[in-house]
Design an enzyme around this catalytic site. Structure first.
Site, PDB file in Angstrom:
ATOM      1  CG  HIS A   1      -3.571  -5.063   3.191  1.00  0.00           C
ATOM      2  ND1 HIS A   1      -3.120  -4.166   2.238  1.00  0.00           N
ATOM      3  CD2 HIS A   1      -3.779  -6.238   2.523  1.00  0.00           C
ATOM      4  CE1 HIS A   1      -3.053  -4.752   1.064  1.00  0.00           C
ATOM      5  NE2 HIS A   1      -3.460  -6.018   1.203  1.00  0.00           N
TER       6      HIS A   1
ATOM      7  CG  ASP B 174      -1.673  -1.322   1.346  1.00  0.00           C
ATOM      8  OD1 ASP B 174      -1.581  -1.955   2.411  1.00  0.00           O
ATOM      9  OD2 ASP B 174      -2.304  -1.734   0.364  1.00  0.00           O
TER      10      ASP B 174
HETATM   11  N1  LIG Z   1      -0.793  -8.148   2.299  1.00  0.00           N
HETATM   12  C1  LIG Z   1      -0.718  -7.864   1.005  1.00  0.00           C
HETATM   13  O1  LIG Z   1      -0.401  -6.730   0.614  1.00  0.00           O
HETATM   14  C2  LIG Z   1      -1.029  -8.944  -0.013  1.00  0.00           C
HETATM   15  C3  LIG Z   1      -0.762  -8.708  -1.372  1.00  0.00           C
HETATM   16  C4  LIG Z   1      -1.071  -9.735  -2.292  1.00  0.00           C
HETATM   17  C5  LIG Z   1      -1.623 -10.937  -1.868  1.00  0.00           C
HETATM   18  N2  LIG Z   1      -1.850 -11.115  -0.536  1.00  0.00           N
HETATM   19  C6  LIG Z   1      -2.384 -12.393  -0.033  1.00  0.00           C
HETATM   20  O2  LIG Z   1      -1.346 -13.370  -0.121  1.00  0.00           O
HETATM   21  C7  LIG Z   1      -1.956 -14.678  -0.128  1.00  0.00           C
HETATM   22  C8  LIG Z   1      -1.312 -15.552  -1.190  1.00  0.00           C
HETATM   23  O3  LIG Z   1      -1.589 -15.024  -2.438  1.00  0.00           O
HETATM   24  P1  LIG Z   1      -1.069 -15.805  -3.763  1.00  0.00           P
HETATM   25  O4  LIG Z   1      -1.418 -14.935  -4.922  1.00  0.00           O
HETATM   26  O5  LIG Z   1       0.332 -16.273  -3.583  1.00  0.00           O
HETATM   27  O6  LIG Z   1      -2.068 -17.077  -3.756  1.00  0.00           O
HETATM   28  P2  LIG Z   1      -1.820 -18.488  -4.500  1.00  0.00           P
HETATM   29  O7  LIG Z   1      -3.127 -19.221  -4.390  1.00  0.00           O
HETATM   30  O8  LIG Z   1      -1.193 -18.277  -5.806  1.00  0.00           O
HETATM   31  O9  LIG Z   1      -0.743 -19.198  -3.579  1.00  0.00           O
HETATM   32  C9  LIG Z   1      -1.046 -19.507  -2.249  1.00  0.00           C
HETATM   33  C10 LIG Z   1      -0.281 -20.767  -1.928  1.00  0.00           C
HETATM   34  O10 LIG Z   1      -0.493 -21.036  -0.547  1.00  0.00           O
HETATM   35  C11 LIG Z   1      -0.647 -22.415  -0.403  1.00  0.00           C
HETATM   36  N3  LIG Z   1      -1.344 -22.639   0.852  1.00  0.00           N
HETATM   37  C12 LIG Z   1      -2.654 -22.502   1.122  1.00  0.00           C
HETATM   38  N4  LIG Z   1      -2.889 -22.806   2.395  1.00  0.00           N
HETATM   39  C13 LIG Z   1      -1.689 -23.125   2.938  1.00  0.00           C
HETATM   40  C14 LIG Z   1      -1.261 -23.550   4.221  1.00  0.00           C
HETATM   41  N5  LIG Z   1      -2.138 -23.710   5.229  1.00  0.00           N
HETATM   42  N6  LIG Z   1       0.042 -23.806   4.424  1.00  0.00           N
HETATM   43  C15 LIG Z   1       0.934 -23.664   3.422  1.00  0.00           C
HETATM   44  N7  LIG Z   1       0.593 -23.276   2.172  1.00  0.00           N
HETATM   45  C16 LIG Z   1      -0.702 -23.021   1.952  1.00  0.00           C
HETATM   46  C17 LIG Z   1      -1.404 -22.876  -1.631  1.00  0.00           C
HETATM   47  O11 LIG Z   1      -1.182 -24.249  -1.870  1.00  0.00           O
HETATM   48  C18 LIG Z   1      -0.781 -21.989  -2.706  1.00  0.00           C
HETATM   49  O12 LIG Z   1       0.299 -22.615  -3.339  1.00  0.00           O
HETATM   50  C19 LIG Z   1      -3.444 -14.434  -0.312  1.00  0.00           C
HETATM   51  O13 LIG Z   1      -4.091 -14.504   0.949  1.00  0.00           O
HETATM   52  C20 LIG Z   1      -3.515 -12.997  -0.823  1.00  0.00           C
HETATM   53  O14 LIG Z   1      -4.743 -12.363  -0.523  1.00  0.00           O
HETATM   54  C21 LIG Z   1      -1.577 -10.151   0.403  1.00  0.00           C
HETATM   55  O1  LIG Z   2      -6.329  -7.183  -2.837  1.00  0.00           O
HETATM   56  C1  LIG Z   2      -6.049  -8.393  -2.648  1.00  0.00           C
HETATM   57  O2  LIG Z   2      -6.853  -9.260  -2.332  1.00  0.00           O
HETATM   58  C2  LIG Z   2      -4.602  -8.803  -2.788  1.00  0.00           C
HETATM   59  C3  LIG Z   2      -3.712  -7.878  -2.005  1.00  0.00           C
HETATM   60  O3  LIG Z   2      -4.135  -7.705  -0.676  1.00  0.00           O
HETATM   61  C4  LIG Z   2      -3.509  -6.554  -2.711  1.00  0.00           C
HETATM   62  O4  LIG Z   2      -3.631  -5.513  -2.016  1.00  0.00           O
HETATM   63  O5  LIG Z   2      -3.193  -6.583  -3.906  1.00  0.00           O
END
Ligand SMILES: NC(=O)c1ccc[n+]([C@@H]2O[C@H](COP(=O)([O-])OP(=O)(O)OC[C@H]3O[C@@H](n4cnc5c(N)ncnc54)[C@H](O)[C@@H]3O)[C@@H](O)[C@H]2O)c1
Ligand SMILES: O=C(O)C[C@H](O)C(=O)O
Length: 329
Positions: A189, A161
């Site tokens: 967030h 952010d």
């Molecule tokens: N905070 C932020 O700014 C931010 C930004 C982007 C994404 N995210 C979050 O990050 C997370 C991951 O996003 P992504 O795009 O990599 O998703 P993705 O689905 O591509 O990958 C997630 C991975 O986590 C694994 N997984 C699920 N549960 C699990 C567990 N209990 N233990 C271990 N591995 C597990 C899945 O098998 C998968 O490979 C999501 O919750 C998304 O909302 C947060």
């Molecule tokens: O918005 C989402 O769900 C993914 C992540 O938290 C983001 O801010 O891109």
């Protein structure tokens, strides 16, 4: 060769993991002379895919990659053993039309076992960065199950952010993003997050003086940053990954290197009452560090507009905390 820094990453075979691991292994964070060891954790059904990622890590022949350990989520303590840093990415991302808070039902249950395993197996001074959404409240859940790990060692990621807000301000002002400093994210967030433009600077000038369009600052600027995640999901058909991995690496750099003069970094930390924010919630605030110990930047004053925005996000965090009472340790 010096003792490797051990970094555990959950969800290592996912989108963010794939954008994160190779940069971690390359020495980007800890430098070319500091070996790293990666502890990679995945769901049982994703371990074959993780094996492919490990093959690619091997095939990069990074001199800084001392080794890789893999573990599935049924053996979390093996995965977190001796970890100096844990990056909790493993969780389900939202789809178009969902809010991050909607993920609490599916992701919240991940973070109790995660916290207990970190408490049992990670290194003494382990530092934890929670990326999985909703990251503030997921971090609170994990932290509540890890009494051994100091509260100040827990961070939920709001650096994406911050990066987004800096980019928007730079484009509006027609400057390079490196000319924008001291931009902090307050709160959750979520769409209630507050990018604090009043205390940000463009080439040393306070943003409200550098950008005269205050309606834009209080309107489109805020909503663009607050809704950026959803906008990316709509455009890409998937949630942010490369920019999220980049922000996760930025967060790891933020907490391990002295904060440059005139700069702050954003992460959600366990409030101890700063700015009147209720103790114990994971709230994003402006931080600075000497590379070892961080502090909340004190003394920032806010007008009524900013106070109301920050309070709304804090209230949302309190509401999310109340929602997950049954998941807390
Ligand atoms: N905070 C932020 O700014 C931010 C930004 C982007 C994404 N995210 C979050 O990050 C997370 C991951 O996003 P992504 O795009 O990599 O998703 P993705 O689905 O591509 O990958 C997630 C991975 O986590 C694994 N997984 C699920 N549960 C699990 C567990 N209990 N233990 C271990 N591995 C597990 C899945 O098998 C998968 O490979 C999501 O919750 C998304 O909302 C947060
Ligand atoms: O918005 C989402 O769900 C993914 C992540 O938290 C983001 O801010 O891109």
């Amino acid at each position: 060769m010096s003792k490797p820094v051990r970094i555990a990453v959950t969800g290592a075979a996912g989108q963010i993991g794939y954008a994160l691991l190779f940069r971690l292994a390359s020495g980007e964070v800890f430098g070319p002379d500091q070996p790293v060891h990666l502890n990679l954790i995945e769901l049982p059904h994703a371990m074959d895919a993780l094996g492919g990622v490990v093959m690619e890590l091997d095939d990069c022949a990074f001199p800084t990659l001392e080794g890789v350990t893999t573990a599935d989520s049924d053996h979390l303590e093996d995965g977190f053993r001796d970890a100096d840093y844990v990056m909790c990415v493993g969780s389900v991302p939202r789809k178009q039309g969902m809010e991050r808070a909607d993920l609490l039902k599916v992701n919240g249950g991940i973070f109790g076992p995660t916290g207990r395993a970190i408490d049992a197996a990670a290194a003494e001074n382990v530092k934890v960065i929670v990326v999985g959404n909703p990251c503030n409240t997921n971090c609170l859940i994990a932290m509540s199950h890890a009494p051994r790990v100091p509260r100040e060692n827990w961070f939920a990621m709001t650096r994406l952010d911050q990066n987004r807000a800096k980019s928007q301000l730079a484009q509006k002002a027609g400057v390079g993003v490196g000319d924008v400093n001291s931009l902090a994210i307050w709160g959750n967030h979520s769409p209630t997050m507050y990018p604090d433009f009043d205390h940000a600077r463009i080439k040393g000038t306070p943003v409200p003086q550098a950008i005269s369009d205050h309606d834009w600052l209080k309107g489109e600027f805020l909503t663009t940053v607050q809704q950026r995640g959803a906008a990316i999901i709509k455009a890409r058909g998937a949630s942010s990954a490369a920019s999220a991995a980049n922000a996760a690496l930025d967060t790891l750099k933020d907490i391990t290197r002295p904060t440059p003069e005139g700069e702050v970094f954003s992460a959600a930390i366990c409030s101890t009452g700063q700015y009147g924010i209720e103790e114990g919630i994971m709230c994003s605030m402006p931080l600075r560090t000497d590379g070892t110990t961080w502090q909340v930047v004190e003394g920032w004053e806010h007008d009524e507009f900013a106070q109301a925005k920050i309070q709304a996000s804090v209230d949302e965090l309190k509401s999310e905390r109340d929602t997950v009472r049954d998941l807390l340790g």
